[in-house]
Design a protein around this motif. Structure first.
Motif, PDB file in Angstrom:
ATOM      1  N   MET A 171      51.667  52.471  38.959  1.00  0.00           N
ATOM      2  CA  MET A 171      52.269  51.100  38.543  1.00  0.00           C
ATOM      3  C   MET A 171      51.938  49.989  39.903  1.00  0.00           C
ATOM      4  O   MET A 171      51.964  50.443  40.875  1.00  0.00           O
ATOM      5  CB  MET A 171      53.690  51.266  38.452  1.00  0.00           C
ATOM      6  CG  MET A 171      54.682  49.906  38.074  1.00  0.00           C
ATOM      7  SD  MET A 171      56.237  50.097  37.964  1.00  0.00           S
ATOM      8  CE  MET A 171      55.993  50.778  36.128  1.00  0.00           C
ATOM      9  N   LEU A 172      51.495  48.968  39.341  1.00  0.00           N
ATOM     10  CA  LEU A 172      51.448  47.798  40.536  1.00  0.00           C
ATOM     11  C   LEU A 172      52.413  46.706  40.181  1.00  0.00           C
ATOM     12  O   LEU A 172      52.622  46.154  39.121  1.00  0.00           O
ATOM     13  CB  LEU A 172      50.042  47.220  40.080  1.00  0.00           C
ATOM     14  CG  LEU A 172      48.710  48.256  39.850  1.00  0.00           C
ATOM     15  CD1 LEU A 172      47.396  47.277  39.545  1.00  0.00           C
ATOM     16  CD2 LEU A 172      48.553  48.928  41.051  1.00  0.00           C
ATOM     17  N   LEU A 173      52.913  46.402  41.199  1.00  0.00           N
ATOM     18  CA  LEU A 173      54.175  45.152  41.201  1.00  0.00           C
ATOM     19  C   LEU A 173      53.658  44.141  42.413  1.00  0.00           C
ATOM     20  O   LEU A 173      53.133  44.373  43.380  1.00  0.00           O
ATOM     21  CB  LEU A 173      55.573  45.769  41.519  1.00  0.00           C
ATOM     22  CG  LEU A 173      55.769  47.027  40.632  1.00  0.00           C
ATOM     23  CD1 LEU A 173      57.181  47.770  41.325  1.00  0.00           C
ATOM     24  CD2 LEU A 173      56.472  46.113  39.328  1.00  0.00           C
ATOM     25  N   PHE A 174      53.665  42.954  41.768  1.00  0.00           N
ATOM     26  CA  PHE A 174      53.452  41.802  42.726  1.00  0.00           C
ATOM     27  C   PHE A 174      54.209  40.569  42.099  1.00  0.00           C
ATOM     28  O   PHE A 174      54.792  40.427  41.033  1.00  0.00           O
ATOM     29  CB  PHE A 174      51.856  41.567  42.816  1.00  0.00           C
ATOM     30  CG  PHE A 174      51.409  41.240  41.409  1.00  0.00           C
ATOM     31  CD1 PHE A 174      51.121  39.816  41.186  1.00  0.00           C
ATOM     32  CD2 PHE A 174      50.776  42.229  40.629  1.00  0.00           C
ATOM     33  CE1 PHE A 174      50.526  39.524  39.813  1.00  0.00           C
ATOM     34  CE2 PHE A 174      50.308  41.868  39.400  1.00  0.00           C
ATOM     35  CZ  PHE A 174      50.038  40.378  39.049  1.00  0.00           C
ATOM     36  N   VAL A 175      54.353  39.505  43.026  1.00  0.00           N
ATOM     37  CA  VAL A 175      55.014  38.350  42.737  1.00  0.00           C
ATOM     38  C   VAL A 175      54.449  37.285  42.685  1.00  0.00           C
ATOM     39  O   VAL A 175      53.429  37.131  43.054  1.00  0.00           O
ATOM     40  CB  VAL A 175      56.201  38.090  43.913  1.00  0.00           C
ATOM     41  CG1 VAL A 175      56.867  36.707  43.640  1.00  0.00           C
ATOM     42  CG2 VAL A 175      57.104  39.349  44.280  1.00  0.00           C
ATOM     43  N   HIS A 176      54.591  36.716  41.352  1.00  0.00           N
ATOM     44  CA  HIS A 176      53.879  35.422  40.749  1.00  0.00           C
ATOM     45  C   HIS A 176      54.776  34.407  40.649  1.00  0.00           C
ATOM     46  O   HIS A 176      55.612  34.440  39.582  1.00  0.00           O
ATOM     47  CB  HIS A 176      52.773  35.647  39.860  1.00  0.00           C
ATOM     48  CG  HIS A 176      52.154  34.384  39.228  1.00  0.00           C
ATOM     49  ND1 HIS A 176      51.610  33.479  39.922  1.00  0.00           N
ATOM     50  CD2 HIS A 176      51.978  33.986  38.094  1.00  0.00           C
ATOM     51  CE1 HIS A 176      51.195  32.488  39.216  1.00  0.00           C
ATOM     52  NE2 HIS A 176      51.286  33.014  38.106  1.00  0.00           N
ATOM     53  N   GLU A 177      54.795  33.099  41.234  1.00  0.00           N
ATOM     54  CA  GLU A 177      55.516  32.028  40.824  1.00  0.00           C
ATOM     55  C   GLU A 177      57.229  32.482  40.713  1.00  0.00           C
ATOM     56  O   GLU A 177      57.896  32.154  40.029  1.00  0.00           O
ATOM     57  CB  GLU A 177      55.381  31.407  39.339  1.00  0.00           C
ATOM     58  CG  GLU A 177      54.065  30.771  39.520  1.00  0.00           C
ATOM     59  CD  GLU A 177      53.435  29.913  38.183  1.00  0.00           C
ATOM     60  OE1 GLU A 177      54.530  30.198  37.370  1.00  0.00           O
ATOM     61  OE2 GLU A 177      52.744  29.112  38.219  1.00  0.00           O
ATOM     62  N   GLY A 178      57.309  33.136  41.940  1.00  0.00           N
ATOM     63  CA  GLY A 178      58.770  33.671  42.115  1.00  0.00           C
ATOM     64  C   GLY A 178      59.318  34.797  41.130  1.00  0.00           C
ATOM     65  O   GLY A 178      60.758  35.053  41.180  1.00  0.00           O
ATOM     66  N   GLN A 179      58.320  35.433  40.487  1.00  0.00           N
ATOM     67  CA  GLN A 179      59.000  36.453  39.565  1.00  0.00           C
ATOM     68  C   GLN A 179      58.140  37.764  39.460  1.00  0.00           C
ATOM     69  O   GLN A 179      56.776  37.604  39.900  1.00  0.00           O
ATOM     70  CB  GLN A 179      58.809  35.866  38.038  1.00  0.00           C
ATOM     71  CG  GLN A 179      59.723  34.846  37.902  1.00  0.00           C
ATOM     72  CD  GLN A 179      59.890  34.227  36.400  1.00  0.00           C
ATOM     73  OE1 GLN A 179      58.910  34.236  35.720  1.00  0.00           O
ATOM     74  NE2 GLN A 179      60.794  34.087  35.627  1.00  0.00           N
ATOM     75  N   VAL A 180      58.659  38.867  39.215  1.00  0.00           N
ATOM     76  CA  VAL A 180      57.691  40.126  39.367  1.00  0.00           C
ATOM     77  C   VAL A 180      56.823  40.147  38.182  1.00  0.00           C
ATOM     78  O   VAL A 180      57.261  39.969  36.925  1.00  0.00           O
ATOM     79  CB  VAL A 180      58.712  41.251  39.283  1.00  0.00           C
ATOM     80  CG1 VAL A 180      57.926  42.545  39.200  1.00  0.00           C
ATOM     81  CG2 VAL A 180      59.612  41.060  40.517  1.00  0.00           C
ATOM     82  N   THR A 181      55.756  40.589  38.497  1.00  0.00           N
ATOM     83  CA  THR A 181      54.482  41.106  37.616  1.00  0.00           C
ATOM     84  C   THR A 181      54.326  42.401  37.460  1.00  0.00           C
ATOM     85  O   THR A 181      53.981  42.848  38.701  1.00  0.00           O
ATOM     86  CB  THR A 181      53.336  40.310  37.555  1.00  0.00           C
ATOM     87  OG1 THR A 181      53.592  38.564  37.315  1.00  0.00           O
ATOM     88  CG2 THR A 181      52.107  40.560  36.340  1.00  0.00           C
ATOM     89  N   MET A 182      54.124  43.163  36.495  1.00  0.00           N
ATOM     90  CA  MET A 182      53.775  44.712  36.524  1.00  0.00           C
ATOM     91  C   MET A 182      52.556  44.838  35.768  1.00  0.00           C
ATOM     92  O   MET A 182      52.197  44.397  34.963  1.00  0.00           O
ATOM     93  CB  MET A 182      54.919  45.476  35.751  1.00  0.00           C
ATOM     94  CG  MET A 182      56.321  45.457  36.464  1.00  0.00           C
ATOM     95  SD  MET A 182      57.378  46.443  35.854  1.00  0.00           S
ATOM     96  CE  MET A 182      57.254  46.136  33.932  1.00  0.00           C
ATOM     97  N   GLY A 183      51.710  45.824  36.361  1.00  0.00           N
ATOM     98  CA  GLY A 183      50.550  46.311  35.790  1.00  0.00           C
ATOM     99  C   GLY A 183      50.568  47.858  35.860  1.00  0.00           C
ATOM    100  O   GLY A 183      51.261  48.294  36.878  1.00  0.00           O
ATOM    101  N   THR A 184      49.975  48.237  35.277  1.00  0.00           N
ATOM    102  CA  THR A 184      49.898  49.860  34.940  1.00  0.00           C
ATOM    103  C   THR A 184      48.422  50.444  35.052  1.00  0.00           C
ATOM    104  O   THR A 184      47.630  49.605  34.077  1.00  0.00           O
ATOM    105  CB  THR A 184      50.722  50.440  34.217  1.00  0.00           C
ATOM    106  OG1 THR A 184      50.240  50.367  32.854  1.00  0.00           O
ATOM    107  CG2 THR A 184      52.232  49.989  34.227  1.00  0.00           C
ATOM    108  N   PHE A 185      48.173  51.292  35.485  1.00  0.00           N
ATOM    109  CA  PHE A 185      46.820  52.159  35.055  1.00  0.00           C
ATOM    110  C   PHE A 185      47.155  53.558  34.797  1.00  0.00           C
ATOM    111  O   PHE A 185      47.976  54.084  35.338  1.00  0.00           O
ATOM    112  CB  PHE A 185      45.847  51.993  36.211  1.00  0.00           C
ATOM    113  CG  PHE A 185      44.676  53.042  36.296  1.00  0.00           C
ATOM    114  CD1 PHE A 185      43.300  52.475  35.679  1.00  0.00           C
ATOM    115  CD2 PHE A 185      44.677  54.417  36.451  1.00  0.00           C
ATOM    116  CE1 PHE A 185      42.281  53.523  35.450  1.00  0.00           C
ATOM    117  CE2 PHE A 185      43.599  55.307  36.280  1.00  0.00           C
ATOM    118  CZ  PHE A 185      42.378  54.629  35.877  1.00  0.00           C
TER     119      PHE A 185
END
Length: 224
Positions: A171-185
Motif C-alpha cells: 500500500m502506498l499513501l501520499f498527500v495531494h492537495e491536502g488529502q490522502v491518496t492511496m495506491g496499491t500494488f
C-alpha cells in the motif's frame, strides 16, 4: 476520538470491503507523459525483470493530477470485471492489471484531510487498521521514503490470504492537495520476487503533475 482517528475509521470502512480482493476501476485519464527531467523519464521506459526487458509507459491518473510509470502491457480493468471482483461501491477509482489479471496497480483518492508532516503517524495507524481487517499471513512492515520527484510516500507491505492463494500487497499513501491518496500494488505471493521491480518502479515514478503553466505535461483523454 481525535481528528486523525476519524479519518482512519473512514478508511477502515472502505478497507473492510476489500479484505480478500485484489483489483479495481471507474474513470481515469491517461497519456504518454514527458518527465520534468528527461533523464528520469528515459529511465522509466524500460524495466529489467530477470532476463526480460519490460517496456513501460507514463499514465496520468485521478483527473490528470498524478503521473506514474507502469508496464506497457498492463491495461485498465473493464468496469464490469471490476464490479465482479469488487462488488462494494467502495472499490478504488483506478486499476491497471496484467494480461492474466494476477498483478494489479490501483489508485484511489480519499476525502481524508492530512498535512504532509502527519503522514508518518497516519501510515502507522493505517498499518494497525490493516492488521485488524486483513487476513495477514506475513507482516513485512512500514517505511517512509521520498522518491526522486520529491514525493513523500508511506509504504505498508504484507502478505494476506486471498480466495485461492496468498497475495503480496504493497500500500502506498501520499498527500495531494491536502488529502490522502492511496495506491496499491498486489500479486500472488509465489510471483512476488519476480514482480517486485514493478512495485519499486511504481513507487519511484509517482509524482504530482504540474499545472500547464509550470511544465510541458499534457492531460490525457478521459476513459468513460
Amino acid at each position: 476520538m481525535n481528528y486523525m482517528d476519524e479519518h482512519i475509521l473512514s478508511l477502515k470502512n472502505k478497507l473492510n470491503h476489500d479484505a480478500a480482493s485484489n483489483n479495481v476501476n471507474t474513470n481515469l485519464s491517461q497519456a504518454d507523459v514527458p518527465g520534468q527531467d528527461n533523464s528520469v523519464a528515459e529511465q522509466n521506459r524500460v524495466l529489467r525483470m530477470g532476463d526480460e526487458l519490460i517496456p513501460l509507459e507514463w499514465k496520468t491518473i485521478l483527473d490528470g493530477q498524478v503521473a506514474v510509470s507502469i508496464p506497457k502491457l498492463f491495461s485498465l480493468m473493464p468496469l464490469e470485471q471490476a464490479k465482479f471482483k469488487y462488488p462494494s461501491e467502495h472499490r478504488p477509482q483506478v486499476i491497471y492489471t496484467s494480461l492474466e489479471g494476477t498483478v494489479n496497480i490501483t489508485f484511489n483518492s480519499t476525502e481524508s484531510a492530512l498535512e504532509v508532516d502527519e503522514l508518518p503517524e497516519f501510515v502507522e495507524q493505517m498499518a494497525d487498521v490493516l492488521r485488524s481487517v486483513q487476513p495477514v499471513r506475513n507482516w513485512i512492515g512500514t517505511e517512509m521514503i521520498m522518491n526522486p520527484y520529491g514525493l513523500s510516500i508511506g509504504m505498508i507491505r504484507f502478505v494476506a490470504a486471498g480466495v485461492d492463494t496468498n497475495l503480496y500487497n504493497e500500500m502506498l499513501l501520499f498527500v495531494h492537495e491536502g488529502q490522502v491518496t492511496m495506491g496499491t500494488f498486489n500479486c500472488m505471493e509465489s510471483d512476488m520476487e519476480a514482480w517486485l521491480p514493478v512495485a519499486e518502479n511504481t513507487v519511484q515514478s509517482l509524482h504530482i503533475v504540474p499545472s500547464p503553466s509550470d511544465s510541458t505535461f499534457e492531460k490525457g483523454v478521459a476513459f468513460l
